[in-house]
Scaffold this motif. Structure first.
Motif, PDB file in Angstrom:
ATOM      1  N   GLN A  77       1.657  28.267  -6.119  1.00 46.27           N
ATOM      2  CA  GLN A  77       2.015  26.927  -6.583  1.00 46.27           C
ATOM      3  C   GLN A  77       2.052  25.934  -5.414  1.00 46.27           C
ATOM      4  OE1 GLN A  77       5.859  26.366  -8.445  1.00 46.27           O
ATOM      5  NE2 GLN A  77       5.160  24.500  -9.477  1.00 46.27           N
ATOM      6  N   VAL A  78       2.567  26.352  -4.268  1.00 48.87           N
ATOM      7  CA  VAL A  78       2.568  25.480  -3.088  1.00 48.87           C
ATOM      8  C   VAL A  78       1.137  25.082  -2.744  1.00 48.87           C
ATOM      9  CG1 VAL A  78       3.024  25.407  -0.589  1.00 48.87           C
ATOM     10  CG2 VAL A  78       4.762  26.308  -2.156  1.00 48.87           C
ATOM     11  N   GLN A  79       0.222  26.045  -2.728  1.00 50.84           N
ATOM     12  CA  GLN A  79      -1.182  25.755  -2.431  1.00 50.84           C
ATOM     13  C   GLN A  79      -1.778  24.798  -3.464  1.00 50.84           C
ATOM     14  OE1 GLN A  79      -2.637  29.787  -2.239  1.00 50.84           O
ATOM     15  NE2 GLN A  79      -2.423  29.864  -0.010  1.00 50.84           N
ATOM     16  N   ALA A  80      -1.438  24.980  -4.729  1.00 53.50           N
ATOM     17  CA  ALA A  80      -1.957  24.103  -5.783  1.00 53.50           C
ATOM     18  C   ALA A  80      -1.445  22.676  -5.606  1.00 53.50           C
ATOM     19  CB  ALA A  80      -1.570  24.639  -7.160  1.00 53.50           C
ATOM     20  N   ILE A  81      -0.181  22.519  -5.241  1.00 53.56           N
ATOM     21  CA  ILE A  81       0.391  21.192  -5.001  1.00 53.56           C
ATOM     22  C   ILE A  81      -0.336  20.514  -3.841  1.00 53.56           C
ATOM     23  CG2 ILE A  81       2.464  19.944  -4.259  1.00 53.56           C
ATOM     24  CD1 ILE A  81       4.082  22.248  -5.709  1.00 53.56           C
ATOM     25  N   VAL A  82      -0.525  21.251  -2.753  1.00 51.14           N
ATOM     26  CA  VAL A  82      -1.211  20.707  -1.580  1.00 51.14           C
ATOM     27  C   VAL A  82      -2.645  20.317  -1.937  1.00 51.14           C
ATOM     28  CG1 VAL A  82      -2.096  21.273   0.726  1.00 51.14           C
ATOM     29  CG2 VAL A  82       0.241  21.922   0.079  1.00 51.14           C
ATOM     30  N   THR A  83      -3.343  21.169  -2.666  1.00 54.21           N
ATOM     31  CA  THR A  83      -4.715  20.878  -3.075  1.00 54.21           C
ATOM     32  C   THR A  83      -4.771  19.611  -3.917  1.00 54.21           C
ATOM     33  OG1 THR A  83      -5.333  23.199  -2.955  1.00 54.21           O
ATOM     34  CG2 THR A  83      -6.719  21.772  -4.334  1.00 54.21           C
ATOM     35  N   SER A  84      -3.821  19.446  -4.828  1.00 58.86           N
ATOM     36  CA  SER A  84      -3.777  18.266  -5.686  1.00 58.86           C
ATOM     37  C   SER A  84      -3.577  16.992  -4.857  1.00 58.86           C
ATOM     38  CB  SER A  84      -2.650  18.415  -6.714  1.00 58.86           C
ATOM     39  OG  SER A  84      -2.576  17.289  -7.552  1.00 58.86           O
ATOM     40  N   ILE A  85      -2.673  17.043  -3.882  1.00 54.52           N
ATOM     41  CA  ILE A  85      -2.420  15.880  -3.031  1.00 54.52           C
ATOM     42  C   ILE A  85      -3.647  15.573  -2.175  1.00 54.52           C
ATOM     43  CG2 ILE A  85      -1.024  15.000  -1.112  1.00 54.52           C
ATOM     44  CD1 ILE A  85       1.330  16.662  -2.382  1.00 54.52           C
ATOM     45  N   ARG A  86      -4.260  16.604  -1.621  1.00 54.67           N
ATOM     46  CA  ARG A  86      -5.465  16.391  -0.794  1.00 54.67           C
ATOM     47  C   ARG A  86      -6.612  15.812  -1.625  1.00 54.67           C
ATOM     48  NH1 ARG A  86      -6.488  21.478   3.036  1.00 54.67           N
ATOM     49  NH2 ARG A  86      -7.899  20.007   4.023  1.00 54.67           N
ATOM     50  N   TYR A  96       7.683   7.352   5.837  1.00 50.85           N
ATOM     51  CA  TYR A  96       8.258   8.077   4.703  1.00 50.85           C
ATOM     52  C   TYR A  96       7.987   9.564   4.818  1.00 50.85           C
ATOM     53  CZ  TYR A  96       8.336   3.447   2.544  1.00 50.85           C
ATOM     54  OH  TYR A  96       8.555   2.126   2.283  1.00 50.85           O
ATOM     55  N   PHE A  97       8.940  10.349   4.349  1.00 48.90           N
ATOM     56  CA  PHE A  97       8.740  11.771   4.089  1.00 48.90           C
ATOM     57  C   PHE A  97       8.766  11.947   2.585  1.00 48.90           C
ATOM     58  CE2 PHE A  97      10.733  14.078   8.036  1.00 48.90           C
ATOM     59  CZ  PHE A  97       9.639  13.730   8.797  1.00 48.90           C
ATOM     60  N   VAL A  98       7.812  12.692   2.065  1.00 48.52           N
ATOM     61  CA  VAL A  98       7.860  13.150   0.680  1.00 48.52           C
ATOM     62  C   VAL A  98       8.139  14.641   0.747  1.00 48.52           C
ATOM     63  CG1 VAL A  98       6.576  13.493  -1.468  1.00 48.52           C
ATOM     64  CG2 VAL A  98       6.227  11.398  -0.121  1.00 48.52           C
ATOM     65  N   ILE A  99       9.160  15.086   0.028  1.00 47.28           N
ATOM     66  CA  ILE A  99       9.586  16.488   0.064  1.00 47.28           C
ATOM     67  C   ILE A  99       9.600  17.018  -1.364  1.00 47.28           C
ATOM     68  CG2 ILE A  99      11.420  18.075   0.754  1.00 47.28           C
ATOM     69  CD1 ILE A  99      12.442  15.640   2.545  1.00 47.28           C
ATOM     70  N   CYS A 100       8.983  18.185  -1.548  1.00 47.28           N
ATOM     71  CA  CYS A 100       9.002  18.847  -2.852  1.00 47.28           C
ATOM     72  C   CYS A 100       8.821  20.333  -2.625  1.00 47.28           C
ATOM     73  CB  CYS A 100       7.917  18.288  -3.774  1.00 47.28           C
ATOM     74  SG  CYS A 100       6.229  18.553  -3.198  1.00 47.28           S
ATOM     75  N   MET A 153       0.823  -1.211   0.000  1.00 50.20           N
ATOM     76  CA  MET A 153       0.000   0.000   0.000  1.00 50.20           C
ATOM     77  C   MET A 153       0.858   1.261   0.000  1.00 50.20           C
ATOM     78  SD  MET A 153      -2.787   1.680   0.106  1.00 50.20           S
ATOM     79  CE  MET A 153      -3.551   3.120   0.761  1.00 50.20           C
ATOM     80  N   ASN A 154       1.920   1.282   0.816  1.00 48.85           N
ATOM     81  CA  ASN A 154       2.732   2.490   0.898  1.00 48.85           C
ATOM     82  C   ASN A 154       3.367   2.868  -0.440  1.00 48.85           C
ATOM     83  OD1 ASN A 154       2.190   3.188   3.511  1.00 48.85           O
ATOM     84  ND2 ASN A 154       4.020   2.234   4.356  1.00 48.85           N
ATOM     85  N   GLU A 155       3.828   1.864  -1.199  1.00 50.40           N
ATOM     86  CA  GLU A 155       4.456   2.171  -2.483  1.00 50.40           C
ATOM     87  C   GLU A 155       3.452   2.797  -3.448  1.00 50.40           C
ATOM     88  OE1 GLU A 155       4.908  -0.769  -0.860  1.00 50.40           O
ATOM     89  OE2 GLU A 155       6.954  -0.315  -0.211  1.00 50.40           O
ATOM     90  N   GLN A 156       2.235   2.253  -3.466  1.00 50.08           N
ATOM     91  CA  GLN A 156       1.188   2.815  -4.323  1.00 50.08           C
ATOM     92  C   GLN A 156       0.828   4.223  -3.863  1.00 50.08           C
ATOM     93  OE1 GLN A 156      -2.590   0.781  -4.116  1.00 50.08           O
ATOM     94  NE2 GLN A 156      -3.453   1.963  -5.802  1.00 50.08           N
ATOM     95  N   MET A 157       0.711   4.405  -2.563  1.00 49.40           N
ATOM     96  CA  MET A 157       0.384   5.709  -2.007  1.00 49.40           C
ATOM     97  C   MET A 157       1.494   6.717  -2.328  1.00 49.40           C
ATOM     98  SD  MET A 157      -0.500   6.479   1.967  1.00 49.40           S
ATOM     99  CE  MET A 157      -2.142   7.076   2.251  1.00 49.40           C
ATOM    100  N   LEU A 158       2.744   6.304  -2.160  1.00 46.97           N
ATOM    101  CA  LEU A 158       3.870   7.192  -2.483  1.00 46.97           C
ATOM    102  C   LEU A 158       3.820   7.614  -3.944  1.00 46.97           C
ATOM    103  CD1 LEU A 158       6.813   5.439  -0.613  1.00 46.97           C
ATOM    104  CD2 LEU A 158       5.937   7.743  -0.164  1.00 46.97           C
ATOM    105  N   SER A 159       3.594   6.647  -4.812  1.00 45.30           N
ATOM    106  CA  SER A 159       3.532   6.932  -6.242  1.00 45.30           C
ATOM    107  C   SER A 159       2.417   7.923  -6.561  1.00 45.30           C
ATOM    108  CB  SER A 159       3.329   5.625  -7.008  1.00 45.30           C
ATOM    109  OG  SER A 159       3.254   5.876  -8.381  1.00 45.30           O
ATOM    110  N   MET A 160       1.265   7.751  -5.943  1.00 48.59           N
ATOM    111  CA  MET A 160       0.134   8.645  -6.200  1.00 48.59           C
ATOM    112  C   MET A 160       0.384  10.045  -5.630  1.00 48.59           C
ATOM    113  SD  MET A 160      -3.190   6.252  -5.666  1.00 48.59           S
ATOM    114  CE  MET A 160      -3.767   5.206  -6.968  1.00 48.59           C
ATOM    115  N   VAL A 161       1.035  10.123  -4.476  1.00 47.84           N
ATOM    116  CA  VAL A 161       1.360  11.433  -3.898  1.00 47.84           C
ATOM    117  C   VAL A 161       2.331  12.173  -4.815  1.00 47.84           C
ATOM    118  CG1 VAL A 161       2.584  12.575  -1.999  1.00 47.84           C
ATOM    119  CG2 VAL A 161       0.860  10.836  -1.497  1.00 47.84           C
ATOM    120  N   ILE A 162       3.362  11.476  -5.275  1.00 46.83           N
ATOM    121  CA  ILE A 162       4.335  12.094  -6.191  1.00 46.83           C
ATOM    122  C   ILE A 162       3.642  12.547  -7.469  1.00 46.83           C
ATOM    123  CG2 ILE A 162       6.358  11.644  -7.648  1.00 46.83           C
ATOM    124  CD1 ILE A 162       7.104  11.986  -4.731  1.00 46.83           C
TER     125      ILE A 162
END
Length: 112
Positions: A46-55, A35-39, A1-10
């Motif tokens: 743009q930061v807000q747009a990235i966060v909105t996309s992940i949420r 895991y930490f995902v950092i970008c 699950m974590n690998e799929q979740m990581l891939s989708m977050v990225i």
């Protein structure tokens, strides 16, 4: 699950042109998360747009978002997905805090 979740977050971050996504494997190093995902983005917008996309992706996948911190200033936003914590920085703040260096004991995970 974590690998799929990581891939989708990225993917969700990259959909909004996030820069230099890095995944750190914290298992065995910290109890904070696995895991930490950092970008980063180059502007608060743009930061807000990235966060909105992940949420949005989290909502679609029915993932529990335990918390979001820092969205008001959009300089360093944390998204707590449980085993995964996402750090979305403004470029200048990422350079300043350099959390990749702080967590240098963690292995960098290659993502697809």
């Amino acid at each position: 699950m974590n690998e799929q979740m990581l891939s989708m977050v990225i993917q969700a971050a990259e959909d909004k042109k996030a820069y230099d996504p890095v995944v750190l494997d914290l298992r065995g190093i910290s109890l904070i998360a696995d895991y930490f995902v950092i970008c980063h983005g180059n502007s608060e917008t743009q930061v807000q747009a990235i966060v909105t996309s992940i949420r949005k992706k989290a909502d679609e996948q029915k993932w529990t978002v335990r918390g979001v911190e820092g969205l008001d200033n959009a300089r360093w936003v944390l998204i707590d997905l449980g085993d995964i914590v996402v750090h979305v920085f403004h470029r200048e703040d990422r350079e300043y805090y350099n959390i990749e260096r702080i967590w240098s004991d963690a292995k960098v995970v290659e993502t697809v």
